[in-house]
Design a protein around this motif. Structure first.
Motif, PDB file in Angstrom:
ATOM      1  N   SER A 147       7.401   1.026  -4.515  1.00  0.00           N
ATOM      2  CA  SER A 147       8.017   0.062  -6.006  1.00  0.00           C
ATOM      3  C   SER A 147       9.203   0.912  -6.450  1.00  0.00           C
ATOM      4  CB  SER A 147       6.944  -0.122  -6.823  1.00  0.00           C
ATOM      5  OG  SER A 147       6.323   1.354  -7.226  1.00  0.00           O
TER       6      SER A 147
ATOM      7  N   PHE B  79      -1.062   1.723  -1.447  1.00  0.00           N
ATOM      8  CA  PHE B  79      -0.853   3.021  -1.753  1.00  0.00           C
ATOM      9  C   PHE B  79       0.830   3.463  -1.808  1.00  0.00           C
ATOM     10  CE2 PHE B  79      -0.598   7.675  -1.649  1.00  0.00           C
ATOM     11  CZ  PHE B  79      -1.128   8.052  -2.706  1.00  0.00           C
TER      12      PHE B  79
ATOM     13  N   ALA C 125      -3.106  -4.020  -3.493  1.00  0.00           N
ATOM     14  CA  ALA C 125      -2.981  -3.049  -2.904  1.00  0.00           C
ATOM     15  C   ALA C 125      -4.384  -2.589  -1.600  1.00  0.00           C
ATOM     16  CB  ALA C 125      -3.202  -2.088  -4.110  1.00  0.00           C
ATOM     17  N   ASP C 126      -5.694  -3.154  -2.338  1.00  0.00           N
ATOM     18  CA  ASP C 126      -6.861  -2.768  -1.506  1.00  0.00           C
ATOM     19  C   ASP C 126      -6.611  -3.496  -0.086  1.00  0.00           C
ATOM     20  OD1 ASP C 126      -8.245  -1.005  -2.912  1.00  0.00           O
ATOM     21  OD2 ASP C 126      -8.875  -2.675  -4.162  1.00  0.00           O
TER      22      ASP C 126
ATOM     23  N   PHE D 171      -3.274  -3.098 -14.231  1.00  0.00           N
ATOM     24  CA  PHE D 171      -2.169  -4.299 -14.312  1.00  0.00           C
ATOM     25  C   PHE D 171      -1.796  -4.121 -15.853  1.00  0.00           C
ATOM     26  CE2 PHE D 171      -0.428  -8.035 -15.286  1.00  0.00           C
ATOM     27  CZ  PHE D 171       0.225  -8.634 -13.998  1.00  0.00           C
TER      28      PHE D 171
ATOM     29  N   GLY E  63       1.579  -3.367  -5.327  1.00  0.00           N
ATOM     30  CA  GLY E  63       0.889  -2.209  -5.499  1.00  0.00           C
ATOM     31  C   GLY E  63      -0.240  -2.077  -6.574  1.00  0.00           C
ATOM     32  N   ILE E  64      -0.696  -3.370  -7.104  1.00  0.00           N
ATOM     33  CA  ILE E  64      -2.042  -3.293  -7.607  1.00  0.00           C
ATOM     34  C   ILE E  64      -2.906  -4.421  -7.172  1.00  0.00           C
ATOM     35  CG2 ILE E  64      -2.707  -3.734  -9.992  1.00  0.00           C
ATOM     36  CD1 ILE E  64      -0.288  -2.503 -11.268  1.00  0.00           C
ATOM     37  N   LEU E  65      -2.241  -5.758  -7.228  1.00  0.00           N
ATOM     38  CA  LEU E  65      -3.315  -7.054  -6.992  1.00  0.00           C
ATOM     39  C   LEU E  65      -3.840  -7.010  -5.646  1.00  0.00           C
ATOM     40  CD1 LEU E  65      -1.573  -9.586  -9.046  1.00  0.00           C
ATOM     41  CD2 LEU E  65      -3.618  -8.350  -9.748  1.00  0.00           C
TER      42      LEU E  65
ATOM     43  N   ALA F 203       2.206   1.649  -4.277  1.00  0.00           N
ATOM     44  CA  ALA F 203       1.979   2.071  -5.604  1.00  0.00           C
ATOM     45  C   ALA F 203       2.648   3.357  -6.064  1.00  0.00           C
ATOM     46  CB  ALA F 203       0.485   2.093  -5.849  1.00  0.00           C
ATOM     47  N   GLN F 204       2.991   4.223  -5.091  1.00  0.00           N
ATOM     48  CA  GLN F 204       3.297   5.500  -5.454  1.00  0.00           C
ATOM     49  C   GLN F 204       4.764   6.006  -4.808  1.00  0.00           C
ATOM     50  OE1 GLN F 204       0.675   8.968  -5.375  1.00  0.00           O
ATOM     51  NE2 GLN F 204      -0.627   7.768  -6.655  1.00  0.00           N
TER      52      GLN F 204
ATOM     53  N   ALA G  50      -0.642   5.687 -10.376  1.00  0.00           N
ATOM     54  CA  ALA G  50       0.427   4.946 -10.177  1.00  0.00           C
ATOM     55  C   ALA G  50       0.808   4.156 -11.177  1.00  0.00           C
ATOM     56  CB  ALA G  50       0.317   3.999  -8.941  1.00  0.00           C
TER      57      ALA G  50
ATOM     58  N   THR H 148      -8.789  -3.599 -11.631  1.00  0.00           N
ATOM     59  CA  THR H 148      -7.509  -4.113 -11.045  1.00  0.00           C
ATOM     60  C   THR H 148      -6.769  -4.498 -12.470  1.00  0.00           C
ATOM     61  OG1 THR H 148      -8.222  -4.591  -9.093  1.00  0.00           O
ATOM     62  CG2 THR H 148      -6.233  -5.564  -9.907  1.00  0.00           C
TER      63      THR H 148
ATOM     64  N   LEU I 122       3.661   6.103 -12.553  1.00  0.00           N
ATOM     65  CA  LEU I 122       4.616   6.338 -11.658  1.00  0.00           C
ATOM     66  C   LEU I 122       5.381   4.871 -11.845  1.00  0.00           C
ATOM     67  CD1 LEU I 122       2.896   7.919  -8.684  1.00  0.00           C
ATOM     68  CD2 LEU I 122       4.616   8.862 -10.236  1.00  0.00           C
ATOM     69  N   MET I 123       4.694   3.745 -11.538  1.00  0.00           N
ATOM     70  CA  MET I 123       5.489   2.361 -11.841  1.00  0.00           C
ATOM     71  C   MET I 123       5.717   2.103 -13.174  1.00  0.00           C
ATOM     72  SD  MET I 123       3.665   0.043  -9.072  1.00  0.00           S
ATOM     73  CE  MET I 123       1.718   0.216  -9.309  1.00  0.00           C
TER      74      MET I 123
ATOM     75  N   TRP J 165      10.934  -7.666  -8.605  1.00  0.00           N
ATOM     76  CA  TRP J 165      10.364  -6.623  -9.491  1.00  0.00           C
ATOM     77  C   TRP J 165       8.697  -6.640  -9.439  1.00  0.00           C
ATOM     78  CZ3 TRP J 165       8.256  -7.688 -13.999  1.00  0.00           C
ATOM     79  CH2 TRP J 165       7.999  -6.697 -15.089  1.00  0.00           C
ATOM     80  N   PHE J 166       8.179  -8.083  -9.833  1.00  0.00           N
ATOM     81  CA  PHE J 166       7.018  -8.417  -9.853  1.00  0.00           C
ATOM     82  C   PHE J 166       6.279  -8.207  -8.463  1.00  0.00           C
ATOM     83  CE2 PHE J 166       3.341 -11.038 -10.613  1.00  0.00           C
ATOM     84  CZ  PHE J 166       2.682 -10.405 -11.733  1.00  0.00           C
TER      85      PHE J 166
ATOM     86  N   ARG K 241      -4.789   7.276  -6.513  1.00  0.00           N
ATOM     87  CA  ARG K 241      -3.759   6.006  -6.651  1.00  0.00           C
ATOM     88  C   ARG K 241      -3.636   5.459  -8.156  1.00  0.00           C
ATOM     89  NH1 ARG K 241      -5.823   0.987  -3.458  1.00  0.00           N
ATOM     90  NH2 ARG K 241      -6.313   0.071  -5.697  1.00  0.00           N
TER      91      ARG K 241
ATOM     92  N   SER L 213       5.682  -4.200  -7.269  1.00  0.00           N
ATOM     93  CA  SER L 213       4.942  -3.542  -8.222  1.00  0.00           C
ATOM     94  C   SER L 213       3.369  -3.997  -8.481  1.00  0.00           C
ATOM     95  CB  SER L 213       5.471  -3.138  -9.447  1.00  0.00           C
ATOM     96  OG  SER L 213       5.945  -4.328 -10.360  1.00  0.00           O
ATOM     97  N   PHE L 214       3.540  -5.000  -9.189  1.00  0.00           N
ATOM     98  CA  PHE L 214       2.239  -5.715  -9.535  1.00  0.00           C
ATOM     99  C   PHE L 214       1.508  -6.211  -8.510  1.00  0.00           C
ATOM    100  CE2 PHE L 214       4.707  -5.564 -13.591  1.00  0.00           C
ATOM    101  CZ  PHE L 214       3.578  -4.793 -14.448  1.00  0.00           C
TER     102      PHE L 214
END
Lengths: 560, 86
Positions: free
Chosen positions: B59, B52, B36-37, A248, B32-34, B55-56, A74, A244, A77-78, B24-25, A71, B28-29
């Motif tokens: 987004s 996931f 994601a879990d 970021f 896909g990140i903050l 993220a892949q 990404a 994280t 990718l992003m 957009w934020f 993962r 993705s952010f």
């Protein structure tokens, strides 16, 4: 026909096509040379931008990178697609309206300062040379792996072809060869991906196969992959391992860096109108997304495939003597190697002490057609695709180098009185010299190519991006602010990367990083610092002159 | 064009940009990140854990849609304010 014969045929045909375009697009003015006369159709420019942007690394290495990172992959990718949203919304239309030739042109005019222009020239040259070395190396590697030609000869052939269309045709030649190169590279990327998707999941579209069910297994591909990965000590494929905050920051630095890369920005100077620049950015992102959404699917397919081939379906290891042919083929190139540590004659791949394999990530794309038992012409296609990706990016960068020297440095600062014809000659000479320099870097690669790529993005993020955005969106920002801001971003980001990559690489560990941010992600902080310094200095120094704020007003509206 | 009309065009334009950048934020952010879990543990889309997928895949699809949405909205805005190129 053998794989090698096919490769000579397909690569030869694609090169003949590029050379033909070069002869057809010779130019005679600097406007044609720098921005293809501003007459490129937005869809064509979208394709050209996609090829310009997707480098040898995107084509050959990215899927492998994601495959090994799970993962966390990404971030690429992003990062490398999300930047286009910023580019489309915050830069492309206004810079097209500005209507000159280069990024330093805008910085120099908006901040009414030759110092600002020179800082921009230095950054543009640095970013471009960093990048181009990797591209020429990529050309040499593809030649040596697929055609068994010496790397040096491969680089020389690549230089010859780029010389033809970049020096003769300038941006016009580059644009139309990039369109052709996009078609070659995307076809070469999608064909093996589609076949593998069908083979593993029964889905024709790799993006669906990625989330589909593994044929005959009764579980989804990703669940299977998570299970395999955990069993082998890698941790679940769909879970992250980086912090994280670091993910970021890396993503942000790559996005912002992408939007600030000069060879991408100048592509939007070539379309006729502001509305075309916007549309063109949409097409570019669509064409890029086609590859970037396929890549993670390829990554997952290739990983399942590879683990099952090496460890066997029962997970006890495959007897080396019975391994499929591709294992042997790629062992010869050194991309994969096996050391029978427990002496049982079986290969085994894992993250723990049972591991007996060393695997180069590039194999995920390069060996894919063979793993999927595709015909020889598909293997040849991958070679042509890799070359197209490397050459198209190299050409775009060459043009930035040549225009930075002939236009921004010579015409705007050193020798203001040169005629258009003399300037064109200087542009061609500097392009020719740059081809030579790039080739030399490709043949004698400095050991730190991979390290400096992070540098290029960090630099673009911490210098160009804030200077451009603030120049468009805030009329009060002045030359003192912009110059000190760019220098602050440059020194901070450059210093951090140089420290951890060159001066004290042993200390390049999360425990020593500021706030846990890796050198790859530090450009995000550099950007914030740049913005803060720019505002602080602008606030205590005089406002920009009326002519400059009028110019900013005019680039904000499409008409006129 | 006069400065009053210009500033109303610019304000509408900035509002549009802010809305699009928020999306957009978020895709993705945030997704896909903050988060994601958190999303991975609770939701699935097809065979993908949702975080996931954002993220892949998700987004990137959203980015493409955002830019084409921007193109359409800006063309409309340009025409409404009489600043389109033709």
């Amino acid at each position: 026909m053998s794989v090698q014969a096919w490769t000579y045929l397909i690569v030869g045909l694609s090169f003949a096509l590029y050379a033909g375009i070069a002869l057809w697009t010779r130019v005679s003015t600097t406007r044609d040379y720098y921005v293809a006369g501003g007459g490129v159709h937005p869809v064509a420019n979208g394709m050209a931008t996609a090829a310009d942007w997707m480098s040898a690394a995107s084509f050959i290495s990215m899927a492998g990178l994601v495959s090994f990172m799970g993962r966390d992959g990404a971030v690429y990718l992003m990062g490398w697609t999300g930047g286009y949203v910023l580019l489309a919304l915050l830069l492309a239309p206004y810079l097209r309206k500005f209507g000159k030739f280069t990024v330093p042109d805008f910085i120099g005019d908006r901040y009414y300062s030759d110092v600002a222009r020179l800082v921009a020239v230095v950054c543009a040259l640095f970013i471009s040379f960093t990048y181009i070395a990797g591209q020429m190396r990529g050309v040499g590697i593809v030649f040596s792996r697929f055609l068994e030609v010496d790397v040096t000869l491969g680089v020389v052939i690549g230089m010859g072809i780029v010389f033809l269309y970049a020096v003769l045709g300038g941006m016009k030649g580059i644009t139309y060869t990039q369109v052709a190169q996009y078609c070659v590279l995307i076809f070469a990327y999608l064909v093996p991906a589609i076949f593998i998707s069908i083979m593993l999941t029964g889905h024709v579209i790799p993006q669906l196969g990625f989330g589909g069910e593994l044929s005959g297994a009764g579980t989804s591909l990703l669940d299977k992959l998570d299970g395999l990965s955990e069993e082998l000590g890698f941790g679940a494929y769909t879970a992250g391992t980086k912090s994280t905050l670091d993910v970021f920051c890396i993503t942000a630095a790559l996005m912002v860096g992408t939007a600030g890369l000069p060879h991408v920005i100048v592509r939007f100077f070539t379309v006729p109108r502001v509305s075309d620049a916007r549309r063109s950015a949409g097409w570019a992102l669509l064409f890029i997304a086609l590859l970037y959404t396929t890549a993670p699917a390829v990554a997952a397919f290739a990983r399942v495939n590879m683990i099952e081939t090496l460890n066997g379906r029962d997970g006890r290891g495959t007897v080396a003597a019975e391994a499929p042919e591709w294992v042997e083929n790629w062992t010869r190139t050194g991309l994969i190697s096996w050391e029978d540590r427990n002496g049982d004659g079986r290969m085994f791949y894992s993250k723990d002490e049972r591991n007996e394999m060393t695997i180069d990530r590039d194999i995920m794309v390069l060996a894919n057609p063979e793993i999927a038992r595709l015909p020889a012409w598909v293997v040849a296609l991958v070679a042509a695709g890799g070359l197209a990706a490397a050459l198209s990016t190299a050409a775009g960068l060459l043009l930035v180098i040549s225009s930075a020297i002939s236009h921004d440095l010579m015409k705007k600062v050193v020798a203001r009185n040169v005629s258009d014809r003399q300037e064109l000659l200087m542009a061609r000479v500097s392009a020719a010299l740059a081809v030579g320099a790039a080739g030399w870097l490709g043949i004698h690669p400095p050991g730190f190519v991979a390290e400096v790529v992070a540098f290029a993005f960090g630099l673009a993020a911490a210098t160009f991006f804030p200077a451009l955005i603030l120049g468009i969106f805030d009329k009060r920002v002045n030359q003192q602010g912009a110059v000190t801001g760019m220098l602050a971003g440059l020194c901070f980001t450059g210093g951090y990367i140089i420290w951890f990559k060159f001066i004290d690489p042993g200390a390049n560990l999360p425990a020593n990083w500021w706030f846990g941010i890796s050198p790859e992600g530090i450009g995000s902080l550099g950007m914030l610092l740049n913005v803060a310094v720019t505002y602080a200095v602008s606030a205590v120094t005089p406002a920009p002159p009326r002519a400059v704020t009028d110019m900013v007003d005019s680039i904000r509206v499409p008409r006129g | 064009m006069d400065s009053v009309k210009l500033s109303s065009y610019w304000r509408a334009h900035l509002k549009l940009l802010a809305t699009l950048l928020l999306v957009w934020f978020a895709v993705s952010f945030v997704a896909g990140i903050l988060l994601a879990d958190w999303l991975d543990a609770r939701f699935r889309i097809g065979g993908f854990p949702l975080g996931f997928w954002f993220a892949q895949q998700g987004s990137i699809f959203a980015f493409v849609a955002l830019v084409f949405g921007y193109v359409a909205a800006m063309n409309r805005l340009d025409r409404q304010h009489g600043v389109a190129e033709d």
